[in-house]
Structures are given as structure tokens and as C-alpha cells.
Scaffold this active site. Structure first.
Site, PDB file in Angstrom:
ATOM      1  CG  ASN A 133      60.823 -76.452  21.051  1.00 54.86           C
ATOM      2  OD1 ASN A 133      60.748 -77.457  20.368  1.00 54.86           O
ATOM      3  ND2 ASN A 133      60.701 -76.464  22.372  1.00 54.86           N
ATOM      4  CG  ASP A 174      68.342 -77.372  20.376  1.00 54.34           C
ATOM      5  OD1 ASP A 174      67.691 -76.358  20.711  1.00 54.34           O
ATOM      6  OD2 ASP A 174      69.487 -77.306  19.902  1.00 54.34           O
ATOM      7  CG  HIS A 231      59.318 -72.847  23.632  1.00 54.20           C
ATOM      8  ND1 HIS A 231      60.425 -73.624  23.406  1.00 54.20           N
ATOM      9  CD2 HIS A 231      59.778 -71.575  23.768  1.00 54.20           C
ATOM     10  CE1 HIS A 231      61.514 -72.859  23.421  1.00 54.20           C
ATOM     11  NE2 HIS A 231      61.141 -71.613  23.632  1.00 54.20           N
ATOM     12  CG  LEU A 245      58.211 -94.106  30.669  1.00 54.63           C
ATOM     13  CD1 LEU A 245      59.429 -94.699  29.948  1.00 54.63           C
ATOM     14  CD2 LEU A 245      57.422 -93.230  29.684  1.00 54.63           C
TER      15      LEU A 245
HETATM   16  C1  FPP Z   1      65.213 -75.913  23.129  1.00 57.39           C
HETATM   17  O1  FPP Z   1      64.814 -75.323  21.927  1.00 57.39           O
HETATM   18  C2  FPP Z   1      64.037 -76.185  23.908  1.00 57.39           C
HETATM   19  C3  FPP Z   1      63.771 -75.651  25.113  1.00 57.39           C
HETATM   20  C4  FPP Z   1      64.666 -74.703  25.798  1.00 57.39           C
HETATM   21  C5  FPP Z   1      62.527 -75.963  25.802  1.00 57.39           C
HETATM   22  C6  FPP Z   1      62.024 -77.362  25.670  1.00 57.39           C
HETATM   23  C7  FPP Z   1      60.584 -77.343  25.920  1.00 57.39           C
HETATM   24  C8  FPP Z   1      59.656 -78.035  25.248  1.00 57.39           C
HETATM   25  C9  FPP Z   1      59.956 -79.076  24.261  1.00 57.39           C
HETATM   26  C10 FPP Z   1      58.223 -77.761  25.446  1.00 57.39           C
HETATM   27  C11 FPP Z   1      57.609 -78.125  26.710  1.00 57.39           C
HETATM   28  C12 FPP Z   1      57.967 -79.443  27.274  1.00 57.39           C
HETATM   29  C13 FPP Z   1      57.185 -80.120  28.108  1.00 57.39           C
HETATM   30  C14 FPP Z   1      57.698 -81.312  28.790  1.00 57.39           C
HETATM   31  C15 FPP Z   1      55.805 -79.742  28.354  1.00 57.39           C
HETATM   32  P1  FPP Z   1      65.301 -73.853  21.606  1.00 57.39           P
HETATM   33  O2  FPP Z   1      64.276 -72.887  22.046  1.00 57.39           O
HETATM   34  O3  FPP Z   1      66.657 -73.645  22.181  1.00 57.39           O
HETATM   35  O4  FPP Z   1      65.344 -73.895  20.046  1.00 57.39           O
HETATM   36  P2  FPP Z   1      66.371 -73.131  19.101  1.00 57.39           P
HETATM   37  O5  FPP Z   1      67.701 -73.819  19.304  1.00 57.39           O
HETATM   38  O6  FPP Z   1      65.796 -73.383  17.770  1.00 57.39           O
HETATM   39  O7  FPP Z   1      66.372 -71.690  19.499  1.00 57.39           O
END
Ligand code: FPP
Length: 238
Positions: free
Chosen positions: A20, A18, A35, A129
Site C-alpha cells: 500500500n 503488502d 491504505h 465464508l
Molecule cells: C502493508 O503495506 C499493509 C498494511 C500494513 C496494512 C494493510 C491494510 C489494508 C490493506 C487496508 C485496510 C484493510 C481492511 C481490511 C479494511 P505497507 O504499508 O507495508 O506497504 P509498503 O511495503 O509498500 O510500505
């Protein structure tokens, strides 16, 4: 096609990646860039996991509720997953990593489903893994679907665990999580592995996912190893 090989031994660590979006907004950038940075943070963690004693690593990449985000962000995420799979599969296979994708596939674009099936096939022999990416995943939905496969009068816990593995494309039975890590400062499960986390140790960190490092994972695992896991019993009986 899934092979029936056993999962590697070691800890099962699950991560809610979480933060990004906030990481990007803090820099005045679009959320999609967060992301992208988040995707770059995945590789070092995957590479380091076996040496930290992790045998199964389950990453929450896209929840079924994430479909409610703006189309542009959803498309960016789905595109990232596909590019990740295409770019990383050979390296994962070389490093003995077996990849599985948990969750529904019927709502994913065909090119992504093809990339998933390709990556699962190429990495099927990995035994260092088991890397599981949860995409279009909802634990409540999985539990509901698994319950439908069970016999209401005769099925027990093990049957439900088997059914849960089946409905999420996991192959074998649902696997208990040892350590759940959530980055980004929130302290909740967000419909992730609710059954599997029944006795998970929880580790919450304010670090936003794109800044999460191998050192921080190593510290979380070290701290986990100091925890007294009693599984409802008293210390001397475990
Ligand atoms: C939550 O952060 C994250 C996601 C919904 C997406 C997770 C994806 C990645 C880490 C990138 C791609 C992964 C792979 C395996 C290639 P958020 O967007 O909810 O963040 P916020 O809470 O700050 O809004």
C-alpha cells in the site's frame, strides 16, 4: 460473542496485503492514501472468494510490529478498520460471510473493539465464508501465549492448536492454511500464521495490494490446484 458453528468448507487462503505504502509513494501521495486504496481492494476479493472455492479467508491487516510506524499512519489504519467494519457488516451478513478478528484487543481503541464485537455478533450466522482479519496480530506472540495454556508434560499438537485458536479469538482450533498469497514483491511471512502455514503453498506476486484483483486471486487458486501436495509423504500415499 462467538458462536460455535463450524467453519465453511473450502480452501483456507491467507493474504499478506503488502505494498500500500509503495503504491501511494509511486504516485507522490501520502502512505495513508495507499491504505485507503488497499481497503477498497478488499471488498471484491471477499465477494469473489466463495465462488472460487475459498471457505476461509484470513487477511493480515495490522501486525503487532506495525505499532512502530508513525502515529499518523497507525491512526489512519485503525480508523480505516473501524470504518470498514461499520460500512461492510450488513453486506457481509447478507452475503453469508462470518467475520472474526484475530489478534490482541487490549491495545486497540475502544470504538474499534466495539465495532469488532458488533460485526462479529451480526455476522455470526454466516456459513458461506469465514473472513478473518488479523489486527494487532503476531504469530510468535500467539504461540507463546498458547504454550502458556498448555501442560508442558501432557499437551500435544491438538492441544496447542486449540489453545492457539483461543488466544487469537479465533474460537475453534487453529486452522491450517492451504494457500498463502503475499502481494508487494517481498517473499517472507512477517510473523503471520507460522503454525498454520506449516504446509501452506506459497504464492508471491509483485502486484501492490491496491492493484490486486479478483482475476489474480482466481489465477493463484487455479495454479494452487495444480500443485502436488504431499505433506511429507510420497505422491502415491497421499
Ligand atoms: C502493508 O503495506 C499493509 C498494511 C500494513 C496494512 C494493510 C491494510 C489494508 C490493506 C487496508 C485496510 C484493510 C481492511 C481490511 C479494511 P505497507 O504499508 O507495508 O506497504 P509498503 O511495503 O509498500 O510500505
Amino acid at each position: 460473542m462467538q458462536s460455535a458453528s463450524l467453519p465453511p468448507t473450502g480452501l483456507h487462503v491467507a493474504i499478506i496485503m503488502d505494498g500500500n505504502g509503495r503504491w501511494a509513494r509511486a504516485r507522490g501521495w501520502p502512505r495513508e492514501w495507499g491504505h485507503r486504496a488497499g481497503a477498497r481492494a478488499v471488498r471484491p476479493v471477499v465477494e469473489a472468494a466463495p465462488d472460487l472455492g475459498v471457505g476461509i479467508l484470513t487477511l493480515y491487516a495490522f501486525s503487532s510490529d506495525n505499532w512502530q510506524r508513525p502515529r499518523r499512519e497507525v491512526d489512519a489504519l485503525l480508523g480505516l478498520f473501524r470504518r470498514y467494519l461499520l460500512a461492510e457488516t450488513e453486506e457481509l451478513a447478507r452475503n453469508g460471510v462470518r467475520l472474526q478478528v484475530l489478534g490482541r484487543r487490549d491495545r486497540l481503541p475502544d470504538p474499534l473493539v466495539q465495532a469488532i464485537e458488533g460485526a462479529e455478533g451480526v455476522t455470526a450466522g454466516g456459513d458461506r465464508l469465514l473472513l478473518r482479519l488479523a489486527v494487532d496480530y503476531s504469530s510468535r506472540e500467539a504461540l507463546t501465549a498458547a504454550a502458556r495454556l498448555c501442560d508442558p508434560l501432557h499437551s500435544g499438537r491438538e492441544d496447542l492448536a486449540q489453545a492457539l485458536g483461543r488466544v487469537t479469538h479465533g474460537g475453534g482450533p487453529a486452522m491450517d492454511v492451504d494457500l498463502l498469497v503475499r502481494t508487494g514483491g517481498e517473499q517472507r511471512l512477517s510473523d503471520f500464521l507460522l503454525w498454520e502455514c506449516a504446509y501452506a503453498e506459497l504464492h508471491f506476486t509483485p502486484t501492490m495490494w491496491p492493484d490486486f484483483t479478483v482475476e489474480e486471486l482466481a489465477a493463484a487458486v487455479r495454479e494452487f490446484r495444480t500443485r502436488d501436495r504431499r505433506f511429507g509423504r510420497i505422491a502415491s500415499a497421499v
